[in-house]
Design a protein around this motif. Structure first.
Motif, PDB file in Angstrom:
ATOM      1  N   GLY A  51       0.636  -1.363   0.063  1.00  0.00           N
ATOM      2  CA  GLY A  51      -0.293   0.091   0.059  1.00  0.00           C
ATOM      3  C   GLY A  51       0.767   1.121  -0.027  1.00  0.00           C
ATOM      4  N   TRP A  52       0.067   2.540   0.316  1.00  0.00           N
ATOM      5  CA  TRP A  52       0.567   3.718   0.193  1.00  0.00           C
ATOM      6  C   TRP A  52       0.993   4.412   1.524  1.00  0.00           C
ATOM      7  CZ3 TRP A  52       3.214   5.645  -4.173  1.00  0.00           C
ATOM      8  CH2 TRP A  52       2.908   4.954  -5.385  1.00  0.00           C
ATOM      9  N   GLY A  53       0.874   3.668   2.457  1.00  0.00           N
ATOM     10  CA  GLY A  53       0.584   4.408   3.835  1.00  0.00           C
ATOM     11  C   GLY A  53       2.143   4.818   4.496  1.00  0.00           C
ATOM     12  N   ASP A  54       2.968   3.915   4.226  1.00  0.00           N
ATOM     13  CA  ASP A  54       4.466   4.512   4.374  1.00  0.00           C
ATOM     14  C   ASP A  54       4.711   5.862   3.580  1.00  0.00           C
ATOM     15  OD1 ASP A  54       5.130   2.267   5.962  1.00  0.00           O
ATOM     16  OD2 ASP A  54       5.706   1.105   4.466  1.00  0.00           O
ATOM     17  N   GLU A  55       4.524   5.719   2.200  1.00  0.00           N
ATOM     18  CA  GLU A  55       4.861   7.039   1.767  1.00  0.00           C
ATOM     19  C   GLU A  55       3.882   8.396   2.281  1.00  0.00           C
ATOM     20  OE1 GLU A  55       4.353   4.194   0.258  1.00  0.00           O
ATOM     21  OE2 GLU A  55       5.972   3.544  -0.868  1.00  0.00           O
ATOM     22  N   LEU A  56       2.624   8.130   2.485  1.00  0.00           N
ATOM     23  CA  LEU A  56       1.821   9.105   2.971  1.00  0.00           C
ATOM     24  C   LEU A  56       2.537   9.660   4.382  1.00  0.00           C
ATOM     25  CD1 LEU A  56      -1.605   7.931   1.826  1.00  0.00           C
ATOM     26  CD2 LEU A  56      -0.127   9.781   0.891  1.00  0.00           C
ATOM     27  N   ALA A  57       2.862   8.538   5.337  1.00  0.00           N
ATOM     28  CA  ALA A  57       3.234   8.956   6.627  1.00  0.00           C
ATOM     29  C   ALA A  57       4.511   9.828   6.364  1.00  0.00           C
ATOM     30  CB  ALA A  57       3.341   7.594   7.367  1.00  0.00           C
ATOM     31  N   GLY A  58       5.459   9.392   5.374  1.00  0.00           N
ATOM     32  CA  GLY A  58       6.638  10.038   5.194  1.00  0.00           C
ATOM     33  C   GLY A  58       6.625  11.585   4.785  1.00  0.00           C
ATOM     34  N   GLY A  59       5.660  11.629   3.907  1.00  0.00           N
ATOM     35  CA  GLY A  59       5.039  12.881   3.506  1.00  0.00           C
ATOM     36  C   GLY A  59       4.717  13.945   4.475  1.00  0.00           C
ATOM     37  N   LEU A  60       3.635  13.352   5.573  1.00  0.00           N
ATOM     38  CA  LEU A  60       3.292  14.236   6.570  1.00  0.00           C
ATOM     39  C   LEU A  60       4.511  14.651   7.428  1.00  0.00           C
ATOM     40  CD1 LEU A  60       1.083  15.253   8.293  1.00  0.00           C
ATOM     41  CD2 LEU A  60       0.812  12.924   9.631  1.00  0.00           C
ATOM     42  N   LYS A  61       5.468  13.716   7.392  1.00  0.00           N
ATOM     43  CA  LYS A  61       6.827  13.897   8.544  1.00  0.00           C
ATOM     44  C   LYS A  61       7.590  15.096   7.970  1.00  0.00           C
ATOM     45  CE  LYS A  61       7.105   9.373  10.343  1.00  0.00           C
ATOM     46  NZ  LYS A  61       8.042   8.081  10.467  1.00  0.00           N
TER      47      LYS A  61
END
Length: 267
Positions: A44-54
């Motif tokens: 999924g794309w959860g890691d990428e979205l979480a990284g973008g938030l950081k």
């Protein structure tokens, strides 16, 4: 020393993974996003979205103190008895309040590369120069923030009675001590509401850094949209991210404002 920094970096990575509110062991995407496009990991794309938030939070948090410091000194320059300082400060605020934030970002990001390239070429260094996108984005946003911040601080300075400065002189304080002990606490209390509004604008302005390749919320969301063809889902999540940051900021600013006005409340 390098081993110490490496160990600290590993510790920070471990802590950020454990306490990640999105993809940590008890994160939202980990618990509720399994077997969906929001799953963390390769599925999924959860890691990428979480990284973008950081990245978005990091840009905003690091930009704020830099913008406040620059804005404070620009505000002092605007009130200086030296005409060249007042003129320079006025030109600074006029330019960076008049230019669109995106254009300022482009000028600093690409302009700094051209400037460094031309300077280094004089010393025989002719290799291509690439400015770090994070540093350029942070500096550009800090410049824009400081231009507006200086106007807020100038208004706050004018709201402080001249008798406060005279009180510092009467106590035998040096000008710097008067500023630190008498003026700055009042300056913070008076300017805090407007500075809070500038902080909210800064949170939204961080989205511009995606244009220069920084992997923030907007860039990561755009990549996910192009890969999954699910724009509504991912842009809705991006909206929730920004709204969550705004709500948390509003609560924090409320308590900060109450703390700044604690002396008035005691009266």
């Amino acid at each position: 020393m390098s081993g110490l920094f490496s160990a600290l970096g590993s510790l920070w990575t471990w802590l950020s993974t454990i306490f990640d509110p999105l993809c940590g062991p008890a994160g939202l995407f980990t618990v509720f996003g399994q077997n969906t496009m929001l799953a963390c990991g390769d599925t999924g794309w959860g890691d990428e979205l979480a990284g973008g938030l950081k990245v978005t939070i990091a840009v905003a948090v690091l930009t704020l103190p830099l913008g406040l410091i620059i804005g404070f000194f620009v505000a002092l320059a605007q009130q200086s008895e030296e005409k060249p300082l007042r003129l320079a400060a006025g030109v600074f605020t006029t330019i960076f309040r008049g230019l669109p934030e995106l254009l300022t970002l482009f000028i600093i990001y690409y302009g700094m590369q051209i400037l460094l390239q031309s300077v280094l070429a004089r010393f025989g260094y002719d290799r291509p120069i690439e400015i770090n996108a994070f540093a350029a984005g942070m500096f550009a946003l800090a410049i824009v923030f400081s231009a507006y911040c200086s106007e807020v601080l100038v208004s706050a300075f004018k709201a402080i009675p001249k008798g406060q400065y005279e009180a510092g002189d009467a106590l035998g304080f040096h000008r710097v001590r008067t500023m630190r002990l008498i003026i700055l606490p009042q300056l913070v209390r008076i300017s805090l509401p407007n500075l809070g509004n500038l902080w909210m604008n800064l949170l939204k302005d961080t989205s511009y850094v995606s244009i220069i390749g920084l992997a923030d919320i907007i860039r990561q969301t755009g990549i996910a949209v192009r890969a999954t063809k699910a724009p509504f889902t991912f842009y809705s999540i991006a909206c929730l991210f920004y709204l969550t940051l705004a709500v948390i900021s509003s609560v924090g600013l409320f308590y900060l404002d109450r703390w700044a006005k604690r002396a008035e409340v005691r009266r």
